[in-house]
Enzyme design. Sequence first.
Site, mmCIF file in Angstrom:
data_model
loop_
_atom_site.group_PDB
_atom_site.id
_atom_site.type_symbol
_atom_site.label_atom_id
_atom_site.label_comp_id
_atom_site.label_asym_id
_atom_site.label_seq_id
_atom_site.Cartn_x
_atom_site.Cartn_y
_atom_site.Cartn_z
ATOM 1 N N GLY A 12 36.858 40.894 42.352
ATOM 2 C CA GLY A 12 37.364 40.154 41.187
ATOM 3 C C GLY A 12 38.815 39.741 41.347
ATOM 4 O O GLY A 12 39.635 39.979 40.465
ATOM 5 N N SER A 14 39.912 36.499 41.974
ATOM 6 C CA SER A 14 40.165 35.064 41.786
ATOM 7 C C SER A 14 41.258 34.821 40.748
ATOM 8 O O SER A 14 41.869 33.760 40.709
ATOM 9 C CB SER A 14 38.877 34.350 41.358
ATOM 10 O OG SER A 14 38.310 34.996 40.236
ATOM 11 N N VAL A 64 29.172 41.779 42.049
ATOM 12 C CA VAL A 64 29.191 43.209 42.411
ATOM 13 C C VAL A 64 28.051 44.008 41.783
ATOM 14 O O VAL A 64 27.756 45.118 42.213
ATOM 15 C CB VAL A 64 30.548 43.893 42.060
ATOM 16 C CG1 VAL A 64 31.678 43.310 42.881
ATOM 17 C CG2 VAL A 64 30.840 43.825 40.564
ATOM 18 N N ASN A 90 38.118 46.212 41.171
ATOM 19 C CA ASN A 90 38.846 45.639 40.033
ATOM 20 C C ASN A 90 37.957 44.773 39.141
ATOM 21 O O ASN A 90 38.227 44.654 37.947
ATOM 22 C CB ASN A 90 40.017 44.803 40.587
ATOM 23 C CG ASN A 90 40.605 43.881 39.545
ATOM 24 O OD1 ASN A 90 41.404 44.306 38.721
ATOM 25 N ND2 ASN A 90 40.188 42.619 39.546
ATOM 26 N N SER A 142 40.489 51.989 32.475
ATOM 27 C CA SER A 142 41.249 51.479 31.323
ATOM 28 C C SER A 142 41.568 52.652 30.405
ATOM 29 O O SER A 142 40.824 53.647 30.390
ATOM 30 C CB SER A 142 40.392 50.473 30.555
ATOM 31 O OG SER A 142 40.962 50.193 29.296
ATOM 32 N N TYR A 156 32.209 48.331 26.631
ATOM 33 C CA TYR A 156 33.305 48.327 27.618
ATOM 34 C C TYR A 156 33.932 49.714 27.722
ATOM 35 O O TYR A 156 34.162 50.228 28.818
ATOM 36 C CB TYR A 156 34.345 47.298 27.165
ATOM 37 C CG TYR A 156 35.564 47.180 28.051
ATOM 38 C CD1 TYR A 156 35.544 46.386 29.202
ATOM 39 C CD2 TYR A 156 36.757 47.834 27.728
ATOM 40 C CE1 TYR A 156 36.671 46.263 30.004
ATOM 41 C CE2 TYR A 156 37.885 47.713 28.527
ATOM 42 C CZ TYR A 156 37.838 46.929 29.661
ATOM 43 O OH TYR A 156 38.963 46.812 30.453
ATOM 44 N N ALA A 158 32.651 52.616 26.997
ATOM 45 C CA ALA A 158 31.725 53.553 27.657
ATOM 46 C C ALA A 158 31.719 53.327 29.173
ATOM 47 O O ALA A 158 31.714 54.282 29.959
ATOM 48 C CB ALA A 158 30.315 53.384 27.091
ATOM 49 N N LYS A 160 34.153 52.174 31.020
ATOM 50 C CA LYS A 160 35.420 52.608 31.627
ATOM 51 C C LYS A 160 35.554 54.137 31.599
ATOM 52 O O LYS A 160 36.205 54.715 32.476
ATOM 53 C CB LYS A 160 36.600 51.936 30.918
ATOM 54 C CG LYS A 160 36.647 50.426 31.116
ATOM 55 C CD LYS A 160 36.824 50.063 32.584
ATOM 56 C CE LYS A 160 36.976 48.572 32.794
ATOM 57 N NZ LYS A 160 37.175 48.208 34.208
ATOM 58 N N ILE A 188 47.207 44.335 29.284
ATOM 59 C CA ILE A 188 47.815 43.464 30.303
ATOM 60 C C ILE A 188 47.642 42.023 29.847
ATOM 61 O O ILE A 188 46.605 41.673 29.278
ATOM 62 C CB ILE A 188 47.088 43.582 31.677
ATOM 63 C CG1 ILE A 188 46.621 45.013 31.954
ATOM 64 C CG2 ILE A 188 47.948 43.030 32.797
ATOM 65 C CD1 ILE A 188 47.666 46.023 32.140
HETATM 66 P P1 NDP Z 1 39.966 38.718 34.242
HETATM 67 O O1 NDP Z 1 38.913 38.420 33.244
HETATM 68 O O2 NDP Z 1 41.250 37.963 34.189
HETATM 69 O O3 NDP Z 1 39.361 38.573 35.743
HETATM 70 C C1 NDP Z 1 38.151 39.227 36.055
HETATM 71 C C2 NDP Z 1 37.844 39.073 37.531
HETATM 72 O O4 NDP Z 1 36.632 39.771 37.821
HETATM 73 C C3 NDP Z 1 37.612 37.629 37.947
HETATM 74 O O5 NDP Z 1 38.101 37.455 39.255
HETATM 75 C C4 NDP Z 1 36.088 37.510 37.930
HETATM 76 O O6 NDP Z 1 35.572 36.518 38.840
HETATM 77 C C5 NDP Z 1 35.706 38.884 38.431
HETATM 78 N N1 NDP Z 1 34.348 39.285 38.094
HETATM 79 C C6 NDP Z 1 33.783 39.444 36.862
HETATM 80 N N2 NDP Z 1 32.513 39.853 36.984
HETATM 81 C C7 NDP Z 1 32.260 39.965 38.317
HETATM 82 C C8 NDP Z 1 31.124 40.341 39.088
HETATM 83 N N3 NDP Z 1 29.966 40.708 38.510
HETATM 84 N N4 NDP Z 1 31.232 40.327 40.450
HETATM 85 C C9 NDP Z 1 32.384 39.964 41.062
HETATM 86 N N5 NDP Z 1 33.491 39.596 40.378
HETATM 87 C C10 NDP Z 1 33.416 39.600 39.029
HETATM 88 O O7 NDP Z 1 40.211 40.295 34.134
HETATM 89 P P2 NDP Z 1 41.554 41.160 34.240
HETATM 90 O O8 NDP Z 1 42.336 40.727 35.410
HETATM 91 O O9 NDP Z 1 42.185 41.223 32.912
HETATM 92 O O10 NDP Z 1 40.927 42.615 34.503
HETATM 93 C C11 NDP Z 1 40.751 43.156 35.804
HETATM 94 C C12 NDP Z 1 40.296 44.595 35.645
HETATM 95 O O11 NDP Z 1 41.258 45.330 34.881
HETATM 96 C C13 NDP Z 1 38.966 44.742 34.900
HETATM 97 O O12 NDP Z 1 38.194 45.773 35.468
HETATM 98 C C14 NDP Z 1 39.402 45.112 33.496
HETATM 99 O O13 NDP Z 1 38.408 45.798 32.802
HETATM 100 C C15 NDP Z 1 40.620 45.972 33.781
HETATM 101 N N6 NDP Z 1 41.547 46.094 32.673
HETATM 102 C C16 NDP Z 1 42.111 44.974 32.093
HETATM 103 C C17 NDP Z 1 42.998 45.123 31.025
HETATM 104 C C18 NDP Z 1 43.619 43.941 30.341
HETATM 105 O O14 NDP Z 1 44.288 44.142 29.279
HETATM 106 N N7 NDP Z 1 43.478 42.730 30.846
HETATM 107 C C19 NDP Z 1 43.359 46.458 30.519
HETATM 108 C C20 NDP Z 1 42.725 47.554 31.211
HETATM 109 C C21 NDP Z 1 41.859 47.355 32.256
HETATM 110 P P3 NDP Z 1 35.327 34.973 38.369
HETATM 111 O O15 NDP Z 1 36.709 34.383 38.256
HETATM 112 O O16 NDP Z 1 34.538 34.375 39.462
HETATM 113 O O17 NDP Z 1 34.610 35.033 37.071
#
Ligand code: NDP
Length: 248
Positions: A12, A14, A64, A90, A142, A156, A158, A160, A188
Site C-alpha cells: 500500500g 501508492s 494483499v 502498511n 493503530s 476497523y 477489531a 487493528k 495522520i
Molecule cells: P491511504 O488510504 O492513504 O492509503 C492506503 C494504501 O493501501 C493505498 O496505497 C492503497 O492502494 C493500499 N491498499 C488498500 N487496500 C489494499 C489491498 N487490498 N492490497 C494492496 N494495497 C491496498 O491510507 P493511510 O496512508 O492513511 O494508511 C496506511 C496505513 O496506516 C493503514 O494500514 C491504516 O489503517 C494505518 N493508519 C492510518 C491512520 C490515519 O490516520 N491515516 C491512523 C492509524 C493507522 P491503492 O492506492 O491502489 O488503493
Amino acid sequence: MNFKDKVVLVTGSSRGIGRSIAVKFAKAGANVIVNYKTNAKEAEAITEIISSYGTKCMCIQADVSKEIEVRHMIETIIAEYGRIDIVVNNAGIAIDSEFDDKRVRDFQDTLDTNLIGVFLVSKYAGNYMLKQEYGKIVNISSTNGIDTTYPYSIDYDASKAGLINLTRNLAIQFAPNINVNAVAPGWIDTEMNADLSKNYLKEEKDKILLKRFAEPEEIADVVLFLSSDKSRYIDGEVIRVDGGIKFA
Ligand code: NDP
C-alpha cells in the site's frame, strides 16, 4: 540509518503513509518494491521518483487479501532480487459508517485487507526470511486497535486489535532471526481521513497533547527504526506514535 542494498517491500505504498515510508527507505539506499491495489498511476509515479535516488525499485500490483496475488508478488521479488529483507505491512482500509448501517460485507473486506492480508504477506515473505536467517517485519496497526475505539469503525478497530496479536504470534513463529513489530499511529493527515467533517477532526485534534495530527513522515521514521539493527532487541512489540492522545 543506512539500508544500502536491502530489499524492502512496502504494501500500500501508492499514497499516504506507505508512500512516505517507501521514499524514506529509497533515500536511505534500499531497493524498494512499491505495492498497490488499484491506483496504478500514483504507484508508477512514486516508483519513478524513488528510482531516481539510484536504487533498484519496482512496482507490483497485488491485492494483499488474495493469496494467489500475494504469492506471485513475493515470488516476483525473489526472482528479481534473490532475497527479501524487510516487509512493511502498511496496506489498510477503513469503511466508516453508523453502527446500525454496518454491513457484513464491510466487516469482511476490512478484515480481509487489514488482518488476513498481513498474515498472507508475512507468511510468504517470512518463509524466505527464515531461509536467509535475516528479516524485519513491521505491521501498521493503530491506536484504534488499543484504546481510541469508535463504534462507527468497529470493524476497523477489531482488525487493528487483531493485528497486534498477530504481530506477537508472528514474532514467535519467525524467531530468533526475524524481528516482527507493530507501530500504532494515532491520527495522520492522509486521504483515509479526507471524508471526515472539519468539526469532528478539530475535536479529535483537541484530544492530542501535541495539538496536531502526525505527518506521514513521522510514522515512517519509527518504521525505519524498527527495520534497522538499532532496534535489534525489540521483538513482538507495539509502539504508539500518537502525539500523546492517551493522556490528553
Ligand atoms: P491511504 O488510504 O492513504 O492509503 C492506503 C494504501 O493501501 C493505498 O496505497 C492503497 O492502494 C493500499 N491498499 C488498500 N487496500 C489494499 C489491498 N487490498 N492490497 C494492496 N494495497 C491496498 O491510507 P493511510 O496512508 O492513511 O494508511 C496506511 C496505513 O496506516 C493503514 O494500514 C491504516 O489503517 C494505518 N493508519 C492510518 C491512520 C490515519 O490516520 N491515516 C491512523 C492509524 C493507522 P491503492 O492506492 O491502489 O488503493
